[in-house]
Design a protein around this motif. Structure first.
Motif, PDB file in Angstrom:
ATOM      1  N   UNK A 197       7.548 -38.245   6.959  1.00 26.43           N
ATOM      2  CA  UNK A 197       8.932 -38.000   6.573  1.00 26.43           C
ATOM      3  C   UNK A 197       9.180 -36.503   6.439  1.00 26.43           C
ATOM      4  N   UNK A 198      10.176 -36.011   7.156  1.00 34.04           N
ATOM      5  CA  UNK A 198      10.601 -34.623   7.042  1.00 34.04           C
ATOM      6  C   UNK A 198      11.938 -34.620   6.308  1.00 34.04           C
ATOM      7  N   UNK A 199      11.969 -34.087   5.082  1.00 33.74           N
ATOM      8  CA  UNK A 199      13.186 -34.080   4.264  1.00 33.74           C
ATOM      9  C   UNK A 199      13.906 -32.752   4.479  1.00 33.74           C
ATOM     10  N   UNK A 200      15.171 -32.831   4.907  1.00 37.99           N
ATOM     11  CA  UNK A 200      15.919 -31.622   5.234  1.00 37.99           C
ATOM     12  C   UNK A 200      17.177 -31.519   4.370  1.00 37.99           C
ATOM     13  N   UNK A 201      17.674 -30.290   4.122  1.00 34.87           N
ATOM     14  CA  UNK A 201      18.896 -30.101   3.351  1.00 34.87           C
ATOM     15  C   UNK A 201      20.107 -30.777   4.010  1.00 34.87           C
ATOM     16  N   UNK A 206      22.839 -30.795  13.549  1.00 34.73           N
ATOM     17  CA  UNK A 206      22.244 -31.805  14.428  1.00 34.73           C
ATOM     18  C   UNK A 206      21.118 -31.176  15.253  1.00 34.73           C
ATOM     19  N   UNK A 207      21.365 -29.965  15.706  1.00 36.65           N
ATOM     20  CA  UNK A 207      20.339 -29.257  16.473  1.00 36.65           C
ATOM     21  C   UNK A 207      19.102 -29.017  15.615  1.00 36.65           C
ATOM     22  N   UNK A 208      19.323 -28.664  14.332  1.00 37.62           N
ATOM     23  CA  UNK A 208      18.212 -28.439  13.419  1.00 37.62           C
ATOM     24  C   UNK A 208      17.415 -29.705  13.175  1.00 37.62           C
TER      25      UNK A 208
END
Length: 360
Positions: A197-201, A206-208
Protein backbone atom coordinates in the motif's frame (compact mmCIF):
# COMPACT_ATOMS: atom_id res chain seq x y z
CA UNK A 1 -17.20 22.11 36.80
CA UNK A 2 -20.50 23.15 35.26
CA UNK A 3 -20.61 23.34 31.46
CA UNK A 4 -23.23 24.24 28.88
CA UNK A 5 -24.05 22.78 25.50
CA UNK A 6 -25.59 25.57 23.44
CA UNK A 7 -27.32 24.93 20.10
CA UNK A 8 -27.86 27.52 17.38
CA UNK A 9 -31.64 27.27 17.80
CA UNK A 10 -31.34 28.58 21.36
CA UNK A 11 -31.54 25.25 23.20
CA UNK A 12 -29.19 25.03 26.19
CA UNK A 13 -28.26 21.84 28.09
CA UNK A 14 -26.42 22.17 31.40
CA UNK A 15 -24.04 19.43 32.52
CA UNK A 16 -20.53 18.74 33.77
CA UNK A 17 -17.27 19.45 31.95
CA UNK A 18 -14.54 16.84 31.47
CA UNK A 19 -11.44 16.48 29.33
CA UNK A 20 -9.69 19.65 28.17
CA UNK A 21 -12.09 21.95 30.01
CA UNK A 22 -10.21 25.15 29.24
CA UNK A 23 -10.41 24.61 25.48
CA UNK A 24 -14.16 24.81 24.89
CA UNK A 25 -15.59 23.33 21.68
CA UNK A 26 -17.47 24.48 18.61
CA UNK A 27 -18.74 22.74 15.50
CA UNK A 28 -21.64 20.77 14.08
CA UNK A 29 -23.47 18.60 16.62
CA UNK A 30 -24.03 15.01 15.44
CA UNK A 31 -24.90 11.72 17.13
CA UNK A 32 -23.51 8.20 16.90
CA UNK A 33 -25.59 5.15 17.91
CA UNK A 34 -22.70 2.71 18.46
CA UNK A 35 -22.67 0.88 21.79
CA UNK A 36 -18.88 0.53 21.74
CA UNK A 37 -16.03 1.99 19.74
CA UNK A 38 -15.70 5.48 21.22
CA UNK A 39 -11.93 5.35 20.74
CA UNK A 40 -12.27 4.56 17.03
CA UNK A 41 -14.80 7.40 16.77
CA UNK A 42 -12.50 9.89 18.50
CA UNK A 43 -9.65 9.02 16.12
CA UNK A 44 -11.68 8.81 12.89
CA UNK A 45 -10.69 11.78 10.72
CA UNK A 46 -14.18 11.80 9.20
CA UNK A 47 -15.37 13.54 12.40
CA UNK A 48 -13.20 16.60 11.83
CA UNK A 49 -15.34 19.69 12.47
CA UNK A 50 -17.97 17.78 14.48
CA UNK A 51 -18.99 17.57 18.13
CA UNK A 52 -20.05 13.96 18.64
CA UNK A 53 -22.91 12.82 20.87
CA UNK A 54 -22.81 9.20 22.00
CA UNK A 55 -26.32 7.76 22.39
CA UNK A 56 -25.05 4.83 24.46
CA UNK A 57 -25.30 6.11 28.04
CA UNK A 58 -21.99 4.95 29.60
CA UNK A 59 -18.76 6.05 27.94
CA UNK A 60 -15.16 5.59 29.11
CA UNK A 61 -15.70 2.30 30.95
CA UNK A 62 -13.04 0.37 29.01
CA UNK A 63 -10.49 3.16 28.87
CA UNK A 64 -7.97 3.80 26.07
CA UNK A 65 -5.70 1.25 24.39
CA UNK A 66 -3.21 1.23 21.51
CA UNK A 67 -5.11 -1.23 19.30
CA UNK A 68 -8.25 0.80 18.53
CA UNK A 69 -6.59 3.98 17.27
CA UNK A 70 -7.66 4.76 13.68
CA UNK A 71 -5.50 7.83 13.02
CA UNK A 72 -2.40 9.68 14.15
CA UNK A 73 -4.46 11.86 16.53
CA UNK A 74 -8.00 12.60 17.68
CA UNK A 75 -10.13 14.67 15.31
CA UNK A 76 -13.48 15.36 16.95
CA UNK A 77 -14.10 18.95 18.04
CA UNK A 78 -15.96 17.96 21.21
CA UNK A 79 -17.56 15.00 22.98
CA UNK A 80 -21.04 14.67 24.53
CA UNK A 81 -22.06 11.78 26.80
CA UNK A 82 -24.78 10.94 29.32
CA UNK A 83 -22.54 9.31 31.90
CA UNK A 84 -18.75 9.63 31.88
CA UNK A 85 -16.80 6.78 33.49
CA UNK A 86 -13.71 8.19 35.19
CA UNK A 87 -12.27 4.82 36.27
CA UNK A 88 -12.08 2.21 33.47
CA UNK A 89 -11.92 -1.54 33.99
CA UNK A 90 -10.48 -3.52 31.09
CA UNK A 91 -7.40 -5.68 30.66
CA UNK A 92 -6.38 -3.74 27.52
CA UNK A 93 -6.75 -0.29 29.08
CA UNK A 94 -3.51 1.71 29.19
CA UNK A 95 -5.04 5.07 30.11
CA UNK A 96 -8.25 6.82 31.08
CA UNK A 97 -10.47 8.57 28.56
CA UNK A 98 -10.19 11.76 30.63
CA UNK A 99 -6.41 11.84 30.23
CA UNK A 100 -6.65 11.11 26.51
CA UNK A 101 -9.05 14.00 25.91
CA UNK A 102 -6.86 16.37 27.91
CA UNK A 103 -3.78 15.30 25.97
CA UNK A 104 -5.53 16.01 22.64
CA UNK A 105 -7.24 19.23 23.64
CA UNK A 106 -10.82 17.94 23.44
CA UNK A 107 -13.52 19.18 25.79
CA UNK A 108 -16.43 16.98 26.77
CA UNK A 109 -19.72 17.47 28.55
CA UNK A 110 -21.59 14.82 30.56
CA UNK A 111 -24.74 14.54 32.65
CA UNK A 112 -27.08 15.90 30.01
CA UNK A 113 -30.15 14.22 28.49
CA UNK A 114 -28.57 12.73 25.37
CA UNK A 115 -31.91 11.15 24.42
CA UNK A 116 -33.57 14.56 24.26
CA UNK A 117 -30.62 15.96 22.29
CA UNK A 118 -30.67 13.07 19.81
CA UNK A 119 -34.42 13.39 19.34
CA UNK A 120 -34.03 17.11 18.62
CA UNK A 121 -31.33 16.43 16.01
CA UNK A 122 -33.44 13.72 14.37
CA UNK A 123 -36.46 16.02 14.13
CA UNK A 124 -34.75 19.28 13.20
CA UNK A 125 -31.47 18.06 11.69
CA UNK A 126 -27.87 18.58 12.79
CA UNK A 127 -27.08 21.97 14.26
CA UNK A 128 -24.06 24.08 14.99
CA UNK A 129 -23.23 24.59 18.64
CA UNK A 130 -20.67 25.09 21.37
CA UNK A 131 -19.59 23.47 24.63
CA UNK A 132 -18.42 26.06 27.13
CA UNK A 133 -17.85 26.91 30.78
CA UNK A 134 -18.26 30.58 29.91
CA UNK A 135 -20.76 32.29 32.20
CA UNK A 136 -21.80 34.83 29.57
CA UNK A 137 -25.48 35.67 29.23
CA UNK A 138 -27.84 33.47 27.23
CA UNK A 139 -28.00 35.64 24.11
CA UNK A 140 -24.23 35.92 23.85
CA UNK A 141 -23.83 32.13 24.10
CA UNK A 142 -26.49 31.52 21.45
CA UNK A 143 -24.74 34.05 19.21
CA UNK A 144 -21.48 32.10 19.60
CA UNK A 145 -23.29 28.88 18.70
CA UNK A 146 -24.70 30.45 15.53
CA UNK A 147 -21.22 31.61 14.52
CA UNK A 148 -19.67 28.15 14.95
CA UNK A 149 -18.28 26.77 11.68
CA UNK A 150 -20.38 24.25 9.73
CA UNK A 151 -19.13 21.40 7.57
CA UNK A 152 -19.72 22.92 4.13
CA UNK A 153 -17.75 25.74 2.58
CA UNK A 154 -14.32 24.69 3.81
CA UNK A 155 -11.76 22.05 2.88
CA UNK A 156 -11.48 19.78 5.93
CA UNK A 157 -9.67 17.05 3.99
CA UNK A 158 -6.53 19.19 3.72
CA UNK A 159 -6.41 19.37 7.53
CA UNK A 160 -6.35 15.59 8.07
CA UNK A 161 -4.55 14.07 5.07
CA UNK A 162 -0.99 12.80 5.36
CA UNK A 163 1.74 15.38 4.72
CA UNK A 164 4.03 12.89 3.03
CA UNK A 165 3.70 9.70 1.03
CA UNK A 166 4.47 6.52 2.95
CA UNK A 167 4.50 2.78 2.25
CA UNK A 168 2.96 -0.26 3.96
CA UNK A 169 4.78 -3.48 3.05
CA UNK A 170 3.12 -6.21 1.03
CA UNK A 171 4.15 -8.92 -1.42
CA UNK A 172 1.38 -8.92 -4.00
CA UNK A 173 -0.52 -6.17 -5.80
CA UNK A 174 0.40 -2.53 -5.30
CA UNK A 175 -2.46 -0.26 -4.28
CA UNK A 176 -2.25 3.52 -4.04
CA UNK A 177 -4.44 4.73 -1.20
CA UNK A 178 -5.54 8.35 -1.63
CA UNK A 179 -5.70 9.65 1.93
CA UNK A 180 -8.69 11.94 2.39
CA UNK A 181 -8.63 11.09 6.11
CA UNK A 182 -8.04 7.35 5.87
CA UNK A 183 -8.68 5.04 8.81
CA UNK A 184 -5.74 2.80 9.62
CA UNK A 185 -7.91 -0.26 9.19
CA UNK A 186 -8.28 0.41 5.45
CA UNK A 187 -4.54 -0.01 4.98
CA UNK A 188 -4.58 -2.97 7.34
CA UNK A 189 -7.38 -4.65 5.39
CA UNK A 190 -5.50 -4.21 2.11
CA UNK A 191 -2.35 -5.65 3.65
CA UNK A 192 -4.34 -8.67 4.89
CA UNK A 193 -5.14 -9.27 1.23
CA UNK A 194 -1.40 -9.27 0.55
CA UNK A 195 -1.23 -5.80 -0.99
CA UNK A 196 1.61 -3.34 -0.87
CA UNK A 197 0.00 0.00 0.00
CA UNK A 198 1.33 3.40 -1.03
CA UNK A 199 -0.49 6.14 0.95
CA UNK A 200 -0.47 9.51 -0.81
CA UNK A 201 -1.72 13.00 0.16
CA UNK A 202 -5.21 14.03 -0.97
CA UNK A 203 -3.91 16.63 -3.41
CA UNK A 204 -1.75 14.17 -5.34
CA UNK A 205 -2.39 14.53 -9.07
CA UNK A 206 -3.52 11.69 -11.32
CA UNK A 207 -0.09 11.75 -12.90
CA UNK A 208 1.48 11.54 -9.44
CA UNK A 209 -0.67 8.53 -8.56
CA UNK A 210 0.21 6.73 -11.77
CA UNK A 211 3.92 7.31 -11.21
CA UNK A 212 3.78 4.62 -8.53
CA UNK A 213 2.63 2.11 -11.18
CA UNK A 214 -0.30 0.88 -9.08
CA UNK A 215 -2.33 -2.22 -9.79
CA UNK A 216 -5.31 -0.58 -8.08
CA UNK A 217 -6.39 2.68 -6.46
CA UNK A 218 -8.28 3.11 -3.18
CA UNK A 219 -10.23 6.28 -2.34
CA UNK A 220 -10.49 6.64 1.43
CA UNK A 221 -13.02 8.05 3.85
CA UNK A 222 -12.69 11.62 5.12
CA UNK A 223 -14.48 14.64 6.59
CA UNK A 224 -16.71 17.38 5.29
CA UNK A 225 -18.61 18.15 2.12
CA UNK A 226 -17.32 16.31 -1.00
CA UNK A 227 -18.08 19.40 -3.08
CA UNK A 228 -15.40 21.28 -1.13
CA UNK A 229 -12.59 19.12 -2.59
CA UNK A 230 -12.92 19.76 -6.36
CA UNK A 231 -9.23 18.99 -6.85
CA UNK A 232 -9.84 15.41 -5.67
CA UNK A 233 -12.86 15.06 -7.97
CA UNK A 234 -10.80 16.17 -10.97
CA UNK A 235 -8.01 13.74 -10.09
CA UNK A 236 -10.44 10.83 -9.81
CA UNK A 237 -12.03 11.78 -13.15
CA UNK A 238 -8.63 11.39 -14.78
CA UNK A 239 -7.99 8.05 -13.05
CA UNK A 240 -11.27 6.38 -14.06
CA UNK A 241 -10.54 3.73 -16.67
CA UNK A 242 -6.82 3.59 -16.00
CA UNK A 243 -6.80 1.18 -13.05
CA UNK A 244 -9.36 -0.60 -10.82
CA UNK A 245 -10.73 1.85 -8.23
CA UNK A 246 -12.47 1.17 -4.91
CA UNK A 247 -14.00 4.08 -2.97
CA UNK A 248 -15.17 4.16 0.66
CA UNK A 249 -17.37 6.82 2.33
CA UNK A 250 -16.04 10.24 1.19
CA UNK A 251 -14.21 8.36 -1.55
CA UNK A 252 -17.62 7.04 -2.67
CA UNK A 253 -19.05 10.57 -2.75
CA UNK A 254 -16.05 11.94 -4.64
CA UNK A 255 -16.44 9.12 -7.14
CA UNK A 256 -20.12 10.01 -7.53
CA UNK A 257 -19.15 13.58 -8.42
CA UNK A 258 -16.47 12.28 -10.79
CA UNK A 259 -19.15 10.18 -12.50
CA UNK A 260 -21.00 13.44 -13.21
CA UNK A 261 -23.50 13.00 -10.38
CA UNK A 262 -24.37 15.24 -7.46
CA UNK A 263 -24.28 15.01 -3.66
CA UNK A 264 -26.47 16.48 -0.94
CA UNK A 265 -26.46 16.89 2.82
CA UNK A 266 -28.49 14.42 4.87
CA UNK A 267 -30.81 15.76 7.56
CA UNK A 268 -28.92 14.15 10.45
CA UNK A 269 -26.52 11.76 8.72
CA UNK A 270 -25.71 8.11 9.28
CA UNK A 271 -23.41 7.48 12.22
CA UNK A 272 -23.34 4.15 14.03
CA UNK A 273 -22.60 0.44 13.75
CA UNK A 274 -26.10 -0.87 13.04
CA UNK A 275 -27.19 0.49 9.65
CA UNK A 276 -28.89 -2.13 7.40
CA UNK A 277 -27.70 -2.09 3.79
CA UNK A 278 -28.89 -4.39 1.02
CA UNK A 279 -26.68 -5.59 -1.81
CA UNK A 280 -29.17 -5.29 -4.68
CA UNK A 281 -27.36 -7.93 -6.71
CA UNK A 282 -27.64 -10.72 -4.12
CA UNK A 283 -30.53 -9.31 -2.01
CA UNK A 284 -28.42 -10.02 1.06
CA UNK A 285 -28.64 -7.49 3.92
CA UNK A 286 -25.54 -6.39 5.81
CA UNK A 287 -25.29 -4.62 9.17
CA UNK A 288 -22.82 -1.84 8.49
CA UNK A 289 -20.72 0.76 10.26
CA UNK A 290 -21.29 4.27 8.94
CA UNK A 291 -20.16 7.83 9.51
CA UNK A 292 -21.23 10.41 6.96
CA UNK A 293 -23.40 13.48 6.63
CA UNK A 294 -23.61 13.61 2.83
CA UNK A 295 -24.89 11.20 0.18
CA UNK A 296 -24.86 10.66 -3.59
CA UNK A 297 -28.09 11.66 -5.30
CA UNK A 298 -29.35 8.59 -7.17
CA UNK A 299 -31.26 10.54 -9.83
CA UNK A 300 -28.15 12.52 -10.77
CA UNK A 301 -26.27 9.43 -11.95
CA UNK A 302 -26.38 8.31 -15.57
CA UNK A 303 -27.95 4.84 -15.28
CA UNK A 304 -26.50 3.88 -18.66
CA UNK A 305 -23.00 4.22 -17.18
CA UNK A 306 -23.43 3.73 -13.43
CA UNK A 307 -25.25 0.91 -11.62
CA UNK A 308 -26.51 1.42 -8.06
CA UNK A 309 -25.49 -1.74 -6.21
CA UNK A 310 -26.43 -1.05 -2.57
CA UNK A 311 -29.27 0.76 -0.80
CA UNK A 312 -29.81 1.82 2.80
CA UNK A 313 -32.90 0.05 4.13
CA UNK A 314 -33.68 2.86 6.59
CA UNK A 315 -34.01 5.70 4.06
CA UNK A 316 -33.24 4.18 0.63
CA UNK A 317 -30.14 6.33 0.11
CA UNK A 318 -27.38 5.14 -2.25
CA UNK A 319 -24.90 2.94 -0.37
CA UNK A 320 -22.95 1.49 -3.28
CA UNK A 321 -22.39 1.85 -7.02
CA UNK A 322 -20.24 0.55 -9.86
CA UNK A 323 -19.35 1.69 -13.36
CA UNK A 324 -20.85 -0.48 -16.08
CA UNK A 325 -17.78 -0.26 -18.33
CA UNK A 326 -14.74 0.33 -16.12
CA UNK A 327 -13.53 -1.66 -13.06
CA UNK A 328 -14.63 1.02 -10.62
CA UNK A 329 -16.94 0.64 -7.61
CA UNK A 330 -17.62 2.14 -4.20
CA UNK A 331 -19.66 1.88 -1.01
CA UNK A 332 -20.87 4.59 1.35
CA UNK A 333 -20.24 2.55 4.49
CA UNK A 334 -17.11 1.12 6.12
CA UNK A 335 -16.32 -2.50 5.13
CA UNK A 336 -13.04 -2.27 7.07
CA UNK A 337 -14.98 -1.81 10.33
CA UNK A 338 -16.47 -4.74 12.21
CA UNK A 339 -20.15 -4.42 13.04
CA UNK A 340 -21.02 -7.75 11.42
CA UNK A 341 -18.21 -8.41 12.48
CA UNK A 342 -16.69 -9.09 9.04
CA UNK A 343 -19.78 -9.34 6.84
CA UNK A 344 -18.60 -6.69 4.38
CA UNK A 345 -14.98 -7.75 4.01
CA UNK A 346 -15.98 -9.46 0.76
CA UNK A 347 -15.70 -6.03 -0.88
CA UNK A 348 -11.93 -6.07 -0.43
CA UNK A 349 -11.88 -9.53 -1.99
CA UNK A 350 -13.91 -8.19 -4.95
CA UNK A 351 -11.38 -5.37 -5.31
CA UNK A 352 -8.48 -7.83 -5.43
CA UNK A 353 -10.36 -9.97 -7.96
CA UNK A 354 -10.88 -6.87 -10.14
CA UNK A 355 -7.16 -6.13 -9.96
CA UNK A 356 -6.32 -9.75 -10.80
CA UNK A 357 -8.60 -9.74 -13.83
CA UNK A 358 -7.07 -6.50 -15.10
CA UNK A 359 -3.47 -7.65 -14.64
CA UNK A 360 -3.95 -11.17 -15.98
Amino acid sequence: MEAKLVLEDGTIFTGKAFGAVEEGAEGEIVFNTSMTGYQEILTDASYKGEIVTMTYPLIGNYGINEDDIESYTSHVNGFIVKEFCAQPSNWRALDKLENYLKEHGIMGISDIDTRALTKKLRIHGTMKGIITTNEADREELIGQAKEAPGLSGRDLVSKVTTDETYRLDGDDYRVVLMDFGAKKNIGRSLREEGCEVIVVPADTSAEGVMEYEPDGIMLSNGPGDPQDVPYAVETVKELIGKKPIFGICLGHQILGLAFGGDTYKLKFGHRGANHPVQDLRTKRVYITSQNHGFAVEAESLDSAEVEITHRNLNDDTVEGMKHRKYPVFSVQYHPEASPGPEDSHYLFTEFIELIASETA
